[in-house]
Design a protein around this motif. Structure first.
Motif, PDB file in Angstrom:
ATOM      1  N   ILE A 115      -8.926  -7.966   0.397  1.00  0.00           N
ATOM      2  CA  ILE A 115      -9.535  -7.011  -0.529  1.00  0.00           C
ATOM      3  C   ILE A 115      -9.431  -5.647   0.116  1.00  0.00           C
ATOM      4  CG2 ILE A 115     -11.650  -6.287  -1.715  1.00  0.00           C
ATOM      5  CD1 ILE A 115     -12.551  -9.237  -1.597  1.00  0.00           C
ATOM      6  N   GLY A 116      -8.893  -4.687  -0.605  1.00  0.00           N
ATOM      7  CA  GLY A 116      -8.742  -3.362  -0.028  1.00  0.00           C
ATOM      8  C   GLY A 116      -8.586  -2.281  -1.062  1.00  0.00           C
ATOM      9  N   ASN A 117      -8.752  -1.040  -0.592  1.00  0.00           N
ATOM     10  CA  ASN A 117      -8.676   0.105  -1.498  1.00  0.00           C
ATOM     11  C   ASN A 117      -7.460   1.005  -1.223  1.00  0.00           C
ATOM     12  OD1 ASN A 117      -9.585   1.222   0.921  1.00  0.00           O
ATOM     13  ND2 ASN A 117     -10.819   2.762  -0.123  1.00  0.00           N
ATOM     14  N   ASP A 118      -6.550   0.527  -0.378  1.00  0.00           N
ATOM     15  CA  ASP A 118      -5.345   1.290  -0.081  1.00  0.00           C
ATOM     16  C   ASP A 118      -4.139   0.453  -0.513  1.00  0.00           C
ATOM     17  OD1 ASP A 118      -2.975   2.199   1.421  1.00  0.00           O
ATOM     18  OD2 ASP A 118      -4.381   3.575   2.401  1.00  0.00           O
ATOM     19  N   TYR A 119      -3.382   0.975  -1.471  1.00  0.00           N
ATOM     20  CA  TYR A 119      -2.317   0.174  -2.054  1.00  0.00           C
ATOM     21  C   TYR A 119      -1.169  -0.106  -1.090  1.00  0.00           C
ATOM     22  CZ  TYR A 119       1.016   4.014  -2.781  1.00  0.00           C
ATOM     23  OH  TYR A 119       1.919   5.025  -2.604  1.00  0.00           O
ATOM     24  N   ILE A 120      -1.054   0.665  -0.039  1.00  0.00           N
ATOM     25  CA  ILE A 120      -0.008   0.391   0.952  1.00  0.00           C
ATOM     26  C   ILE A 120      -0.572  -0.407   2.123  1.00  0.00           C
ATOM     27  CG2 ILE A 120       1.594   1.391   2.628  1.00  0.00           C
ATOM     28  CD1 ILE A 120       2.002   3.723   0.690  1.00  0.00           C
ATOM     29  N   CYS A 121      -1.539   0.173   2.838  1.00  0.00           N
ATOM     30  CA  CYS A 121      -2.064  -0.485   4.041  1.00  0.00           C
ATOM     31  C   CYS A 121      -2.651  -1.854   3.748  1.00  0.00           C
ATOM     32  CB  CYS A 121      -3.124   0.400   4.696  1.00  0.00           C
ATOM     33  SG  CYS A 121      -2.443   1.901   5.399  1.00  0.00           S
ATOM     34  N   LEU A 140     -11.901   6.957  -2.264  1.00  0.00           N
ATOM     35  CA  LEU A 140     -11.114   7.225  -1.065  1.00  0.00           C
ATOM     36  C   LEU A 140      -9.689   6.685  -1.154  1.00  0.00           C
ATOM     37  CD1 LEU A 140     -13.829   6.323   1.603  1.00  0.00           C
ATOM     38  CD2 LEU A 140     -13.236   8.585   0.720  1.00  0.00           C
ATOM     39  N   SER A 141      -9.352   6.037  -2.250  1.00  0.00           N
ATOM     40  CA  SER A 141      -8.014   5.454  -2.396  1.00  0.00           C
ATOM     41  C   SER A 141      -6.956   6.539  -2.529  1.00  0.00           C
ATOM     42  CB  SER A 141      -7.947   4.561  -3.633  1.00  0.00           C
ATOM     43  OG  SER A 141      -8.819   3.464  -3.510  1.00  0.00           O
ATOM     44  N   PRO A 142      -5.840   6.359  -1.816  1.00  0.00           N
ATOM     45  CA  PRO A 142      -4.737   7.312  -2.023  1.00  0.00           C
ATOM     46  C   PRO A 142      -4.117   7.103  -3.400  1.00  0.00           C
ATOM     47  CG  PRO A 142      -4.080   5.563  -0.502  1.00  0.00           C
ATOM     48  CD  PRO A 142      -5.532   5.356  -0.809  1.00  0.00           C
ATOM     49  N   GLU A 143      -3.478   8.140  -3.897  1.00  0.00           N
ATOM     50  CA  GLU A 143      -2.808   8.052  -5.190  1.00  0.00           C
ATOM     51  C   GLU A 143      -1.732   6.975  -5.133  1.00  0.00           C
ATOM     52  OE1 GLU A 143       0.093  10.747  -8.056  1.00  0.00           O
ATOM     53  OE2 GLU A 143      -1.003  11.711  -6.418  1.00  0.00           O
ATOM     54  N   ILE A 144      -1.693   6.143  -6.147  1.00  0.00           N
ATOM     55  CA  ILE A 144      -0.699   5.069  -6.199  1.00  0.00           C
ATOM     56  C   ILE A 144       0.631   5.663  -6.641  1.00  0.00           C
ATOM     57  CG2 ILE A 144      -0.044   2.888  -7.288  1.00  0.00           C
ATOM     58  CD1 ILE A 144      -3.070   2.363  -7.670  1.00  0.00           C
ATOM     59  N   TYR A 152      -4.909  -9.156  -8.008  1.00  0.00           N
ATOM     60  CA  TYR A 152      -6.002  -8.737  -8.895  1.00  0.00           C
ATOM     61  C   TYR A 152      -6.222  -7.241  -8.706  1.00  0.00           C
ATOM     62  CZ  TYR A 152      -6.924 -13.747  -8.450  1.00  0.00           C
ATOM     63  OH  TYR A 152      -6.802 -15.110  -8.412  1.00  0.00           O
ATOM     64  N   THR A 153      -6.768  -6.602  -9.743  1.00  0.00           N
ATOM     65  CA  THR A 153      -6.997  -5.165  -9.679  1.00  0.00           C
ATOM     66  C   THR A 153      -8.322  -4.818 -10.351  1.00  0.00           C
ATOM     67  OG1 THR A 153      -4.611  -4.771  -9.806  1.00  0.00           O
ATOM     68  CG2 THR A 153      -6.049  -2.908 -10.310  1.00  0.00           C
ATOM     69  N   ILE A 154      -9.095  -3.976  -9.687  1.00  0.00           N
ATOM     70  CA  ILE A 154     -10.316  -3.412 -10.275  1.00  0.00           C
ATOM     71  C   ILE A 154     -10.205  -1.901 -10.115  1.00  0.00           C
ATOM     72  CG2 ILE A 154     -12.835  -3.237 -10.153  1.00  0.00           C
ATOM     73  CD1 ILE A 154     -12.878  -6.097  -9.022  1.00  0.00           C
ATOM     74  N   MET A 155      -9.944  -1.225 -11.204  1.00  0.00           N
ATOM     75  CA  MET A 155      -9.703   0.219 -11.147  1.00  0.00           C
ATOM     76  C   MET A 155     -10.971   1.054 -11.246  1.00  0.00           C
ATOM     77  SD  MET A 155      -6.551   0.448 -10.457  1.00  0.00           S
ATOM     78  CE  MET A 155      -6.204   2.197 -10.656  1.00  0.00           C
ATOM     79  N   ASP A 156     -12.088   0.459 -11.660  1.00  0.00           N
ATOM     80  CA  ASP A 156     -13.321   1.240 -11.810  1.00  0.00           C
ATOM     81  C   ASP A 156     -14.283   1.062 -10.631  1.00  0.00           C
ATOM     82  OD1 ASP A 156     -14.291  -1.317 -12.228  1.00  0.00           O
ATOM     83  OD2 ASP A 156     -15.066  -0.924 -14.240  1.00  0.00           O
ATOM     84  N   PHE A 157     -13.818   0.442  -9.574  1.00  0.00           N
ATOM     85  CA  PHE A 157     -14.578   0.232  -8.334  1.00  0.00           C
ATOM     86  C   PHE A 157     -15.897  -0.499  -8.556  1.00  0.00           C
ATOM     87  CE2 PHE A 157     -16.729   1.360  -4.324  1.00  0.00           C
ATOM     88  CZ  PHE A 157     -15.760   0.905  -3.461  1.00  0.00           C
TER      89      PHE A 157
END
Length: 168
Positions: A115-121, A140-144, A152-157
């Motif tokens: 589970i993470g908020n950085d699409y690369i790391c 704090l997520s970088p722009e995708i 899975y994806t949750i875009m509204d945190f």
């Protein structure tokens, strides 16, 4: 710790480990405006533990700052292990860092999720070693840029949505 040690040494001071730690903690507490947990974090951690899940942290943050903050927030106790990149001289998304955790705990990657908020790391790193992932978009997520490889994806945190996606 290395940076603070060098700063002291440059001033002809031979610092003790305790002085370095105190300096780092003073620096960190003086430089942050506030620290708090996101909503639903404790509830999620408690639910995962209640369900018998192991929780590991694979972090690119500095141990000297982050572990202290986790203790301050009362969340360190929920983690079965915490790996800080500086301790291993590698960081996410390096596959070797992920594999260090996987091998250390003999994790079955088919029964594990990152589970993470950085699409690369976080997400791309997990994908590269065959882990499922949940991307949690935060302030704090970088722009995708490019394709998001999360399972899975949750875009509204909304952290409260996590259990319905990952707990089986």
């Amino acid at each position: 710790e290395t940076v603070f040690s060098k700063l002291y040494t440059n001033k002809n001071i031979l610092p003790s480990d305790e002085l370095i730690m105190d300096t780092a903690h003073f620096f960190r507490t003086s430089s942050i405006k506030y620290i708090k947990l996101y909503d639903s974090v404790i509830e999620l951690l408690e639910l995962l533990k209640k369900k018998g899940k192991k929780i590991y942290l694979l972090s690119n943050a500095q141990r000297i700052f982050t572990l202290y903050e986790m203790r301050l927030l009362g969340i360190e106790k929920y983690f079965d292990d915490i790996l800080f990149s500086a301790d291993y001289k590698m960081c996410k998304p390096d596959e070797n860092f992920y594999n260090t955790l996987i091998n250390k705990h003999n994790l079955n990657i088919k029964n594990s999720i990152m589970i993470g908020n950085d699409y690369i790391c976080d997400i791309e790193g997990a994908s590269n070693v065959g882990l499922d992932s949940l991307y949690l978009h935060s302030n704090l997520s970088p722009e995708i840029k490019g394709k998001l490889k999360s399972t899975y994806t949750i875009m509204d945190f909304d952290i409260a949505k996590i259990p319905e996606l990952i707990i089986k």
